[in-house]
Design a protein around this motif. Structure first.
Motif, mmCIF file in Angstrom:
data_model
loop_
_atom_site.group_PDB
_atom_site.id
_atom_site.type_symbol
_atom_site.label_atom_id
_atom_site.label_comp_id
_atom_site.label_asym_id
_atom_site.label_seq_id
_atom_site.Cartn_x
_atom_site.Cartn_y
_atom_site.Cartn_z
ATOM 1 N N VAL A 1 33.418 -38.647 -14.036
ATOM 2 C CA VAL A 1 34.220 -37.433 -14.042
ATOM 3 C C VAL A 1 34.010 -36.721 -12.713
ATOM 4 O O VAL A 1 32.879 -36.555 -12.257
ATOM 5 C CB VAL A 1 33.814 -36.496 -15.204
ATOM 6 N N VAL A 2 35.117 -36.304 -12.108
ATOM 7 C CA VAL A 2 35.078 -35.590 -10.833
ATOM 8 C C VAL A 2 35.704 -34.224 -11.036
ATOM 9 O O VAL A 2 36.772 -34.103 -11.646
ATOM 10 C CB VAL A 2 35.863 -36.370 -9.745
ATOM 11 N N ALA B 1 28.936 -38.398 -15.095
ATOM 12 C CA ALA B 1 29.133 -39.605 -15.905
ATOM 13 C C ALA B 1 29.114 -39.228 -17.377
ATOM 14 O O ALA B 1 28.272 -38.436 -17.810
ATOM 15 C CB ALA B 1 28.046 -40.629 -15.617
ATOM 16 N N ARG B 2 30.054 -39.798 -18.093
ATOM 17 C CA ARG B 2 30.031 -39.707 -19.552
ATOM 18 C C ARG B 2 29.423 -40.995 -20.066
ATOM 19 O O ARG B 2 29.715 -42.077 -19.563
ATOM 20 C CB ARG B 2 31.439 -39.536 -20.105
ATOM 21 N N ASN C 1 27.694 -26.797 -16.577
ATOM 22 C CA ASN C 1 28.565 -26.142 -15.607
ATOM 23 C C ASN C 1 29.954 -26.057 -16.221
ATOM 24 O O ASN C 1 30.476 -27.065 -16.697
ATOM 25 C CB ASN C 1 28.596 -26.949 -14.308
ATOM 26 N N PRO C 2 30.598 -24.879 -16.225
ATOM 27 C CA PRO C 2 31.914 -24.758 -16.859
ATOM 28 C C PRO C 2 32.995 -25.614 -16.188
ATOM 29 O O PRO C 2 33.984 -25.963 -16.824
ATOM 30 C CB PRO C 2 32.245 -23.269 -16.734
ATOM 31 N N ALA D 1 31.277 -33.350 -18.071
ATOM 32 C CA ALA D 1 30.284 -34.397 -18.315
ATOM 33 C C ALA D 1 28.884 -33.784 -18.324
ATOM 34 O O ALA D 1 28.576 -32.911 -17.515
ATOM 35 C CB ALA D 1 30.371 -35.479 -17.246
ATOM 36 N N PRO D 2 28.013 -34.251 -19.209
ATOM 37 C CA PRO D 2 26.676 -33.662 -19.308
ATOM 38 C C PRO D 2 25.743 -34.046 -18.160
ATOM 39 O O PRO D 2 24.815 -33.320 -17.831
ATOM 40 C CB PRO D 2 26.145 -34.215 -20.625
ATOM 41 N N LEU D 3 25.987 -35.177 -17.525
ATOM 42 C CA LEU D 3 25.132 -35.674 -16.453
ATOM 43 C C LEU D 3 25.947 -35.657 -15.165
ATOM 44 O O LEU D 3 26.940 -36.383 -15.051
ATOM 45 C CB LEU D 3 24.665 -37.097 -16.785
#
Length: 176
Positions: free
Chosen positions: A97-98, A111-112, A129-130, A134-136
Motif C-alpha cells: 500500500v502506498v 504491507a498488508r 497513521n490516518p 496498512a498496519p505495517l
C-alpha cells in the motif's frame, strides 16, 4: 501453476529498494569499520607475515552489505519483502500500500498481511497513521520513491498474488 509457467526468479541484485538518508552515526560506523579492517590487516600482516590485502578484500563485501542494510527502509526481492526492520516471506504479504499525504514531504509504503500471518519477534511497528491503511509501514522521502519503478519491478519478479494499491482520501485504487 507449473514450474515452466512461473516467471524466472533472478538474483539478489534484482530488487526494488528505498533507502533512508545518510546519518552521521552510520557514516562514522562505516569509516570506523573500514579503519578497523585496515588496522587488522596491518597487524595480521606484521604478526603472521601474511598479506594484509587478503583481509581487506575479504571484508569489503561484508562491510558494504552491513552499511546498505542499515539504510534500507523498504525492499522487496526474490526472497520476500522488508518493511523497516521486519522481514516478510512472500507467502505472508497480500498487498503493498502506498500513500502520499498531501501536506507531507514523505511517502508512506506499507504491507498488508494474510490474516494468520505473524510478525517476527522484536518487530517494530509504527503507530497508526490516518493516511496509511496498512498496519505495517515506513515513511520514505518522496524524492527517493518512484511508484512506476516499484510497479515495474513487482511485475517483473514478485509473485502474481501481490498487488500494489494507492491509498487516497477518496479510496484505494490499484497502481498501474
Amino acid at each position: 501453476m507449473s514450474q515452466q509457467n512461473q516467471p524466472a526468479r533472478r538474483g539478489r541484485w534484482e530488487r526494488y529498494k528505498v533507502t533512508g538518508p545518510f546519518s552521521p552515526q552510520d557514516l562514522a560506523a562505516l569509516w570506523g569499520a573500514i579503519a578497523g579492517v585496515v588496522l587488522l590487516a596491518v597487524l595480521l600482516g606484521w604478526a603472521l607475515d601474511m598479506k594484509g590485502g587478503v583481509v581487506i578484500v575479504a571484508a569489503i563485501p561484508f562491510i558494504s552489505s552491513w552499511f546498505d542494510s542499515k539504510r534500507i527502509l523498504f525492499q522487496f526481492d526474490a526472497a520476500g519483502a522488508r518493511v523497516g526492520n521486519v522481514l516478510l516471506p512472500w507467502r505472508d504479504v497480500t498487498q503493498f500500500v502506498v500513500a502520499m499525504p498531501p501536506n507531507g514531504e514523505h511517502a508512506l509504503i506499507g504491507a498488508r498481511l494474510r490474516q494468520d500471518a505473524m510478525l517476527p519477534a522484536g518487530a517494530q511497528v509504527s503507530p497508526a497513521n490516518p493516511d496509511m491503511p496498512a498496519p505495517l509501514y515506513v515513511a520514505v522521502q518522496r524524492h527517493k520513491f518512484d511508484l512506476t519503478k516499484m510497479v515495474t519491478k513487482a511485475r517483473k519478479y514478485a509473485p502474481a498474488h501481490i498487488r500494489i494499491v494507492v491509498a487516497e482520501p477518496s479510496g484505494e485504487r490499484v497502481a498501474s
